[in-house]
Design an enzyme around this catalytic site. Structure first.
Site, PDB file in Angstrom:
ATOM      1  N   GLU A 190     -30.616  -1.784  48.985  1.00  0.00           N
ATOM      2  CA  GLU A 190     -29.710  -1.212  49.905  1.00  0.00           C
ATOM      3  C   GLU A 190     -29.118  -1.572  50.833  1.00  0.00           C
ATOM      4  OE1 GLU A 190     -33.200  -0.475  51.029  1.00  0.00           O
ATOM      5  OE2 GLU A 190     -32.997   1.811  49.621  1.00  0.00           O
ATOM      6  N   ASN A 247     -19.637  -2.828  53.106  1.00  0.00           N
ATOM      7  CA  ASN A 247     -19.820  -3.858  52.698  1.00  0.00           C
ATOM      8  C   ASN A 247     -19.524  -4.354  51.542  1.00  0.00           C
ATOM      9  OD1 ASN A 247     -21.002  -6.306  53.425  1.00  0.00           O
ATOM     10  ND2 ASN A 247     -22.666  -6.030  54.222  1.00  0.00           N
ATOM     11  N   TYR A 286     -23.867  -9.191  45.775  1.00  0.00           N
ATOM     12  CA  TYR A 286     -25.170  -8.473  45.049  1.00  0.00           C
ATOM     13  C   TYR A 286     -24.735  -8.594  43.324  1.00  0.00           C
ATOM     14  CZ  TYR A 286     -27.245  -7.585  49.309  1.00  0.00           C
ATOM     15  OH  TYR A 286     -27.378  -7.869  50.601  1.00  0.00           O
TER      16      TYR A 286
HETATM   17  C1  COA Z   1     -23.259 -11.196  53.742  1.00  0.00           C
HETATM   18  C2  COA Z   1     -23.443 -12.257  53.493  1.00  0.00           C
HETATM   19  C3  COA Z   1     -25.081 -12.784  53.262  1.00  0.00           C
HETATM   20  C4  COA Z   1     -22.940 -12.910  52.548  1.00  0.00           C
HETATM   21  O1  COA Z   1     -23.545 -14.838  51.984  1.00  0.00           O
HETATM   22  P1  COA Z   1     -22.053 -15.691  52.447  1.00  0.00           P
HETATM   23  O2  COA Z   1     -22.300 -16.883  52.905  1.00  0.00           O
HETATM   24  O3  COA Z   1     -20.912 -15.416  53.734  1.00  0.00           O
HETATM   25  O4  COA Z   1     -21.630 -15.420  51.665  1.00  0.00           O
HETATM   26  P2  COA Z   1     -21.319 -16.640  50.141  1.00  0.00           P
HETATM   27  O5  COA Z   1     -20.245 -17.797  50.462  1.00  0.00           O
HETATM   28  O6  COA Z   1     -22.477 -16.726  49.402  1.00  0.00           O
HETATM   29  O7  COA Z   1     -20.500 -15.697  48.939  1.00  0.00           O
HETATM   30  C5  COA Z   1     -21.207 -15.077  48.398  1.00  0.00           C
HETATM   31  C6  COA Z   1     -20.307 -13.772  47.249  1.00  0.00           C
HETATM   32  O8  COA Z   1     -19.954 -13.061  48.450  1.00  0.00           O
HETATM   33  C7  COA Z   1     -18.381 -12.554  47.774  1.00  0.00           C
HETATM   34  N1  COA Z   1     -17.888 -12.775  49.894  1.00  0.00           N
HETATM   35  C8  COA Z   1     -18.037 -14.002  50.317  1.00  0.00           C
HETATM   36  N2  COA Z   1     -17.172 -13.344  51.072  1.00  0.00           N
HETATM   37  C9  COA Z   1     -16.271 -12.725  50.943  1.00  0.00           C
HETATM   38  C10 COA Z   1     -15.647 -11.761  51.854  1.00  0.00           C
HETATM   39  N3  COA Z   1     -15.041 -12.610  52.774  1.00  0.00           N
HETATM   40  N4  COA Z   1     -15.171 -10.422  51.137  1.00  0.00           N
HETATM   41  C11 COA Z   1     -14.701 -10.267  49.545  1.00  0.00           C
HETATM   42  N5  COA Z   1     -16.210 -10.714  48.738  1.00  0.00           N
HETATM   43  C12 COA Z   1     -16.507 -11.938  49.418  1.00  0.00           C
HETATM   44  C13 COA Z   1     -17.971 -13.579  46.326  1.00  0.00           C
HETATM   45  O9  COA Z   1     -18.900 -12.810  45.892  1.00  0.00           O
HETATM   46  C14 COA Z   1     -18.984 -14.680  46.738  1.00  0.00           C
HETATM   47  O10 COA Z   1     -18.310 -15.561  45.833  1.00  0.00           O
HETATM   48  P3  COA Z   1     -17.400 -16.301  45.251  1.00  0.00           P
HETATM   49  O11 COA Z   1     -17.327 -16.990  46.362  1.00  0.00           O
HETATM   50  O12 COA Z   1     -18.128 -16.858  43.805  1.00  0.00           O
HETATM   51  O13 COA Z   1     -16.366 -15.057  45.509  1.00  0.00           O
HETATM   52  C15 COA Z   1     -23.271 -13.068  54.620  1.00  0.00           C
HETATM   53  O14 COA Z   1     -21.463 -13.203  54.787  1.00  0.00           O
HETATM   54  C16 COA Z   1     -23.486 -11.949  55.882  1.00  0.00           C
HETATM   55  O15 COA Z   1     -24.613 -12.436  56.411  1.00  0.00           O
HETATM   56  N6  COA Z   1     -22.882 -11.119  56.359  1.00  0.00           N
HETATM   57  C17 COA Z   1     -23.321 -10.213  57.605  1.00  0.00           C
HETATM   58  C18 COA Z   1     -24.964  -9.581  57.029  1.00  0.00           C
HETATM   59  C19 COA Z   1     -25.130  -8.920  55.918  1.00  0.00           C
HETATM   60  O16 COA Z   1     -23.903  -8.154  56.063  1.00  0.00           O
HETATM   61  N7  COA Z   1     -25.904  -8.744  54.909  1.00  0.00           N
HETATM   62  C20 COA Z   1     -25.701  -7.874  54.291  1.00  0.00           C
HETATM   63  C21 COA Z   1     -26.798  -6.897  54.153  1.00  0.00           C
HETATM   64  S1  COA Z   1     -27.056  -5.984  52.922  1.00  0.00           S
END
Ligand code: COA
Length: 149
Positions: free
Chosen positions: A103, A108, A115
């Site tokens: 979920e 977000n 995902y």
């Molecule tokens: C969600 C989370 C785990 C993603 O990890 P991350 O290391 O920041 O993400 P990545 O650098 O691996 O990026 C993966 C993809 O996410 C998306 N993404 C990353 N940063 C983004 C931004 N600022 N805006 C939109 N999309 C973004 C892109 O699709 C990206 O792929 P791409 O680089 O090929 O375009 C992290 O941002 C986080 O901890 N967020 C807070 C907690 C959270 O929301 N968890 C999920 C709950 S369901």
């Protein structure tokens, strides 16, 4: 810098808690993290001896349910969240798993985009699934089939 994915231990919980608190509008309390560590599959991503990310996954028969995933804010946007989830799906939790569920808050967009890029599709909307300081929020239920397990 070397990033290592390894099983979470109770000693990691203080660092996991610190990341959790700055990652969600309604973060899990320490008790929730402790219970999840006892009852579910839990991994941390470690960099130079420090925990920089984590994930909790619930296994039910052939299903894996991603309960929580977060990266420390200073380590976001560098591909590490994708690598953490990809490794869990492709290498760690492969045997016997045919489908992943999760979920995610409809607001977000970062997580939803991550995902989708890993093959998750929207299944349905769960109304008012999340509570938080801003009020209730809907969740998208997403799923990704991973083959025969
Ligand atoms: C969600 C989370 C785990 C993603 O990890 P991350 O290391 O920041 O993400 P990545 O650098 O691996 O990026 C993966 C993809 O996410 C998306 N993404 C990353 N940063 C983004 C931004 N600022 N805006 C939109 N999309 C973004 C892109 O699709 C990206 O792929 P791409 O680089 O090929 O375009 C992290 O941002 C986080 O901890 N967020 C807070 C907690 C959270 O929301 N968890 C999920 C709950 S369901």
């Amino acid at each position: 810098m070397k990033n290592t994915l390894r099983i979470m231990t109770p000693d990691d919980l203080a660092q996991v808690f610190a990341i959790e608190q700055v990652s969600h509008p309604s973060p899990w309390p320490m008790k929730g993290l402790q219970e999840s560590l006892q009852n579910h599959v839990a991994y941390v991503l470690e960099q130079d001896g420090a925990v920089i990310g984590f994930a909790f996954v619930q296994r039910i028969l052939d299903e894996a349910h991603l309960l929580d995933i977060a990266l420390a804010p200073s380590h976001r946007g560098k591909g590490l969240g994708r690598e953490l989830l990809r490794q869990l799906m492709d290498e760690v939790l492969v045997s016997g798993v045919t489908i992943w569920f999760l979920e995610v808050r409809v607001s977000n967009v970062t997580a939803i985009s991550l995902y989708q890029s890993l093959g998750y599709n929207e299944l349905s909307l769960r109304r008012n699934y999340y509570d938080g300081p801003e009020g209730k929020e809907d969740a998208l239920l997403m799923a990704c089939s991973t083959g025969m397990g």
